[in-house]
Design a protein around this motif. Structure first.
Motif, PDB file in Angstrom:
ATOM      1  N   LEU A  41       0.738  -1.404   0.261  1.00 57.10           N
ATOM      2  CA  LEU A  41      -0.055   0.047  -0.104  1.00 57.10           C
ATOM      3  C   LEU A  41       1.004   1.160   0.113  1.00 57.10           C
ATOM      4  O   LEU A  41       1.753   1.291   0.693  1.00 57.10           O
ATOM      5  CB  LEU A  41      -0.957   0.017   1.354  1.00 57.10           C
ATOM      6  N   PHE A  42       0.692   2.149  -1.058  1.00 58.59           N
ATOM      7  CA  PHE A  42       1.285   3.368  -1.061  1.00 58.59           C
ATOM      8  C   PHE A  42       0.364   4.564  -0.928  1.00 58.59           C
ATOM      9  O   PHE A  42      -0.759   4.554  -1.577  1.00 58.59           O
ATOM     10  CB  PHE A  42       2.281   3.493  -2.244  1.00 58.59           C
ATOM     11  N   VAL A  43       0.701   5.657  -0.419  1.00 57.28           N
ATOM     12  CA  VAL A  43       0.042   6.871  -0.476  1.00 57.28           C
ATOM     13  C   VAL A  43       0.892   7.936  -1.414  1.00 57.28           C
ATOM     14  O   VAL A  43       2.113   7.931  -0.935  1.00 57.28           O
ATOM     15  CB  VAL A  43      -0.072   7.525   0.924  1.00 57.28           C
ATOM     16  N   VAL A  44       0.475   8.350  -2.124  1.00 55.53           N
ATOM     17  CA  VAL A  44       1.107   9.373  -3.292  1.00 55.53           C
ATOM     18  C   VAL A  44       0.881  10.514  -2.909  1.00 55.53           C
ATOM     19  O   VAL A  44      -0.546  10.931  -2.851  1.00 55.53           O
ATOM     20  CB  VAL A  44       1.215   9.056  -4.700  1.00 55.53           C
ATOM     21  N   ALA A  45       1.818  11.605  -2.723  1.00 54.00           N
ATOM     22  CA  ALA A  45       1.505  12.997  -2.293  1.00 54.00           C
ATOM     23  C   ALA A  45       2.139  14.041  -3.257  1.00 54.00           C
ATOM     24  O   ALA A  45       3.282  13.581  -3.855  1.00 54.00           O
ATOM     25  CB  ALA A  45       1.701  13.456  -1.065  1.00 54.00           C
ATOM     26  N   LEU A  46       1.477  15.081  -3.294  1.00 52.90           N
ATOM     27  CA  LEU A  46       2.099  16.229  -3.913  1.00 52.90           C
ATOM     28  C   LEU A  46       3.115  16.757  -3.047  1.00 52.90           C
ATOM     29  O   LEU A  46       2.895  17.005  -2.024  1.00 52.90           O
ATOM     30  CB  LEU A  46       1.268  17.342  -4.363  1.00 52.90           C
ATOM     31  N   GLY A  47       4.466  16.941  -3.522  1.00 55.30           N
ATOM     32  CA  GLY A  47       5.574  17.442  -2.424  1.00 55.30           C
ATOM     33  C   GLY A  47       5.259  18.737  -1.898  1.00 55.30           C
ATOM     34  O   GLY A  47       4.598  19.598  -2.433  1.00 55.30           O
ATOM     35  N   ASP A  48       6.011  18.984  -0.755  1.00 53.44           N
ATOM     36  CA  ASP A  48       5.927  20.310  -0.313  1.00 53.44           C
ATOM     37  C   ASP A  48       6.867  21.464  -1.085  1.00 53.44           C
ATOM     38  O   ASP A  48       7.822  20.986  -2.118  1.00 53.44           O
ATOM     39  CB  ASP A  48       6.542  20.323   1.250  1.00 53.44           C
ATOM     40  N   GLY A  49       6.957  22.594  -0.918  1.00 53.18           N
ATOM     41  CA  GLY A  49       7.686  23.590  -1.530  1.00 53.18           C
ATOM     42  C   GLY A  49       7.589  23.811  -3.076  1.00 53.18           C
ATOM     43  O   GLY A  49       8.262  24.286  -3.619  1.00 53.18           O
ATOM     44  N   ARG A  50       6.292  23.452  -3.562  1.00 51.29           N
ATOM     45  CA  ARG A  50       5.946  23.312  -4.825  1.00 51.29           C
ATOM     46  C   ARG A  50       5.653  24.664  -5.438  1.00 51.29           C
ATOM     47  O   ARG A  50       6.152  24.955  -6.436  1.00 51.29           O
ATOM     48  CB  ARG A  50       4.554  22.701  -5.416  1.00 51.29           C
ATOM     49  N   GLN A  51       5.348  25.586  -4.593  1.00 52.29           N
ATOM     50  CA  GLN A  51       5.451  26.960  -4.838  1.00 52.29           C
ATOM     51  C   GLN A  51       6.478  27.681  -5.777  1.00 52.29           C
ATOM     52  O   GLN A  51       6.527  28.604  -6.140  1.00 52.29           O
ATOM     53  CB  GLN A  51       4.599  27.980  -4.002  1.00 52.29           C
ATOM     54  N   ALA A  52       7.752  27.119  -5.288  1.00 54.90           N
ATOM     55  CA  ALA A  52       9.095  27.812  -5.760  1.00 54.90           C
ATOM     56  C   ALA A  52       9.338  27.558  -7.090  1.00 54.90           C
ATOM     57  O   ALA A  52      10.109  28.044  -7.811  1.00 54.90           O
ATOM     58  CB  ALA A  52      10.154  27.169  -4.680  1.00 54.90           C
ATOM     59  N   HIS A  53       8.458  26.430  -7.414  1.00 51.94           N
ATOM     60  CA  HIS A  53       8.730  26.083  -9.046  1.00 51.94           C
ATOM     61  C   HIS A  53       7.688  26.749  -9.955  1.00 51.94           C
ATOM     62  O   HIS A  53       6.545  26.725 -10.008  1.00 51.94           O
ATOM     63  CB  HIS A  53       8.471  24.502  -9.140  1.00 51.94           C
ATOM     64  N   ILE A  54       8.204  27.780 -10.555  1.00 51.03           N
ATOM     65  CA  ILE A  54       7.696  28.679 -11.662  1.00 51.03           C
ATOM     66  C   ILE A  54       7.155  28.120 -13.038  1.00 51.03           C
ATOM     67  O   ILE A  54       6.537  28.351 -13.720  1.00 51.03           O
ATOM     68  CB  ILE A  54       8.186  30.067 -11.470  1.00 51.03           C
ATOM     69  N   PHE A  55       8.557  27.575 -13.426  1.00 49.90           N
ATOM     70  CA  PHE A  55       8.794  26.954 -14.786  1.00 49.90           C
ATOM     71  C   PHE A  55       7.651  26.124 -15.184  1.00 49.90           C
ATOM     72  O   PHE A  55       7.452  25.004 -14.744  1.00 49.90           O
ATOM     73  CB  PHE A  55      10.245  26.289 -14.819  1.00 49.90           C
ATOM     74  N   GLY A  56       6.871  26.545 -16.241  1.00 56.63           N
ATOM     75  CA  GLY A  56       5.696  25.648 -16.655  1.00 56.63           C
ATOM     76  C   GLY A  56       4.488  25.626 -15.988  1.00 56.63           C
ATOM     77  O   GLY A  56       3.616  25.126 -16.254  1.00 56.63           O
ATOM     78  N   ARG A  57       4.555  26.374 -14.825  1.00 46.68           N
ATOM     79  CA  ARG A  57       3.452  26.455 -13.609  1.00 46.68           C
ATOM     80  C   ARG A  57       2.986  27.905 -13.469  1.00 46.68           C
ATOM     81  O   ARG A  57       1.774  28.060 -12.621  1.00 46.68           O
ATOM     82  CB  ARG A  57       3.742  25.733 -12.373  1.00 46.68           C
ATOM     83  N   ARG A  58       3.353  28.669 -14.100  1.00 42.79           N
ATOM     84  CA  ARG A  58       2.936  30.415 -13.878  1.00 42.79           C
ATOM     85  C   ARG A  58       1.352  30.475 -14.043  1.00 42.79           C
ATOM     86  O   ARG A  58       0.761  30.996 -13.310  1.00 42.79           O
ATOM     87  CB  ARG A  58       3.771  31.380 -14.586  1.00 42.79           C
ATOM     88  N   THR A  59       1.129  29.755 -15.434  1.00 41.68           N
ATOM     89  CA  THR A  59      -0.409  30.040 -15.793  1.00 41.68           C
ATOM     90  C   THR A  59      -0.987  28.834 -15.403  1.00 41.68           C
ATOM     91  O   THR A  59      -2.428  28.863 -15.607  1.00 41.68           O
ATOM     92  CB  THR A  59      -0.408  30.352 -17.304  1.00 41.68           C
ATOM     93  N   LEU A  60      -0.540  27.732 -15.152  1.00 42.14           N
ATOM     94  CA  LEU A  60      -0.906  26.291 -14.930  1.00 42.14           C
ATOM     95  C   LEU A  60      -0.436  25.798 -13.850  1.00 42.14           C
ATOM     96  O   LEU A  60       0.288  24.637 -14.080  1.00 42.14           O
ATOM     97  CB  LEU A  60      -0.613  25.347 -16.552  1.00 42.14           C
ATOM     98  N   PRO A  61      -0.852  26.040 -12.656  1.00 41.79           N
ATOM     99  CA  PRO A  61      -0.123  25.412 -11.504  1.00 41.79           C
ATOM    100  C   PRO A  61      -0.570  24.094 -11.264  1.00 41.79           C
ATOM    101  O   PRO A  61       0.293  23.386 -10.529  1.00 41.79           O
ATOM    102  CB  PRO A  61      -0.862  26.427 -10.498  1.00 41.79           C
ATOM    103  N   GLN A  62      -1.553  23.748 -11.903  1.00 41.51           N
ATOM    104  CA  GLN A  62      -1.879  22.262 -11.719  1.00 41.51           C
ATOM    105  C   GLN A  62      -1.157  21.521 -12.585  1.00 41.51           C
ATOM    106  O   GLN A  62      -1.179  19.939 -12.208  1.00 41.51           O
ATOM    107  CB  GLN A  62      -3.472  21.911 -12.101  1.00 41.51           C
ATOM    108  N   MET A  63      -0.036  21.639 -13.321  1.00 40.33           N
ATOM    109  CA  MET A  63       0.903  21.011 -13.803  1.00 40.33           C
ATOM    110  C   MET A  63       1.648  19.908 -12.934  1.00 40.33           C
ATOM    111  O   MET A  63       2.258  18.853 -13.115  1.00 40.33           O
ATOM    112  CB  MET A  63       1.892  21.775 -14.706  1.00 40.33           C
ATOM    113  N   ASP A  64       1.592  20.595 -11.531  1.00 40.04           N
ATOM    114  CA  ASP A  64       2.314  19.504 -10.791  1.00 40.04           C
ATOM    115  C   ASP A  64       1.510  18.098 -10.406  1.00 40.04           C
ATOM    116  O   ASP A  64       2.096  17.203 -10.228  1.00 40.04           O
ATOM    117  CB  ASP A  64       2.397  20.286  -9.325  1.00 40.04           C
ATOM    118  N   LEU A  65       0.366  18.329 -10.503  1.00 40.79           N
ATOM    119  CA  LEU A  65      -0.526  17.084 -10.247  1.00 40.79           C
ATOM    120  C   LEU A  65      -0.431  16.345 -11.627  1.00 40.79           C
ATOM    121  O   LEU A  65      -0.502  15.123 -11.449  1.00 40.79           O
ATOM    122  CB  LEU A  65      -1.901  17.503 -10.121  1.00 40.79           C
ATOM    123  N   ALA A  66      -0.501  16.974 -12.660  1.00 37.07           N
ATOM    124  CA  ALA A  66      -0.135  16.398 -13.948  1.00 37.07           C
ATOM    125  C   ALA A  66       1.071  15.592 -13.978  1.00 37.07           C
ATOM    126  O   ALA A  66       1.196  14.480 -14.504  1.00 37.07           O
ATOM    127  CB  ALA A  66      -0.145  17.120 -15.121  1.00 37.07           C
TER     128      ALA A  66
END
Length: 224
Positions: free
Chosen positions: A107-132
């Motif tokens: 059994l695994f739990v998968v999470a979006l990591g912490d500190g994601r807001q520091a990543h702007i490249f490719g996410r400035r207009t599409l912040p949901q790309m972390d989930l993608a």
């Protein structure tokens, strides 16, 4: 075809594993997955593409039996709330098997990591790309598991806040998936939700357009 293509046999294997991947709910009780295979699967997940090479995935392996039971309880509570929200299809939904948390080997739990807001490249207009990006990692794991003869099920019926509290996940991180993994009795030839008559998969032609949203793309073979 180009000089960089894989061999015909390798290409057939790729397309086969994609076609035969299933969202599994039934597992062989008491079964195990070797540490060697687990490492291979997680390496496959970690090789997934991610926007800006941010690698936002975090995998939490659940080895504590008490934690597994607590996670199951969180899922079961949400299962009942989901049934209530479905109204006339409530009983039909409750008859479905929607997870294999207590039976699966791993059994695994998968999470979006912490500190994601520091990543702007490719996410400035599409912040949901972390989930993608995390979804790509999960898909890699899923396909690798199928190639190893293992089943995997993605459980999304849970309250993310409660699960985060249970697993001490930081406030700026977020659980997005519970993954059940392990040997299964068999792999059905169709998605389980089709077999259970919950819904029916629609053909590719309904999802491909040309130049504009509603303009059909008439290409041979896209009708299925």
């Amino acid at each position: 075809m180009t000089e960089h293509a894989f061999s015909p046999a390798e290409r057939r294997a790729i397309y086969r594993v994609i076609a035969e991947r299933r969202d599994m709910r039934r597992f062989v009780p008491g079964s195990e997955v070797s540490e060697e295979v687990l490492v291979q699967l997680l390496r496959a997940a970690h090789a997934a593409p991610s926007v800006g090479l941010m690698q936002p995935w975090r995998f939490i392996r659940i080895t504590d039996a008490g934690l597994r039971r607590d996670i199951h309880a969180i899922v079961d509570e949400e299962r009942l709330r989901t049934a209530e929200a479905l109204g006339s299809r409530s009983d039909e939904f409750l008859a479905l098997k929607v997870e294999g948390i207590l039976e699966c080997a791993e059994l695994f739990v998968v999470a979006l990591g912490d500190g994601r807001q520091a990543h702007i490249f490719g996410r400035r207009t599409l912040p949901q790309m972390d989930l993608a990006s995390v979804s790509c990692a999960i898909q890699n794991l899923w396909l690798a598991a199928r190639a190893e003869g293992l089943g995997m099920g993605w459980v999304s019926i849970f309250d993310p806040r409660r699960l985060a509290q249970l697993l001490d996940i930081p406030d700026d991180a977020e659980p997005v998936a519970i993954l059940c993994l392990g040997p299964v009795p068999d792999f059905p030839d169709r998605p389980a939700l089709e077999i259970d008559k919950w819904t029916v998969g629609r053909p590719l032609s309904e999802f491909v357009a040309e130049n504009r949203w509603a303009a059909p793309a008439p290409i041979v073979g896209w009708s299925t």
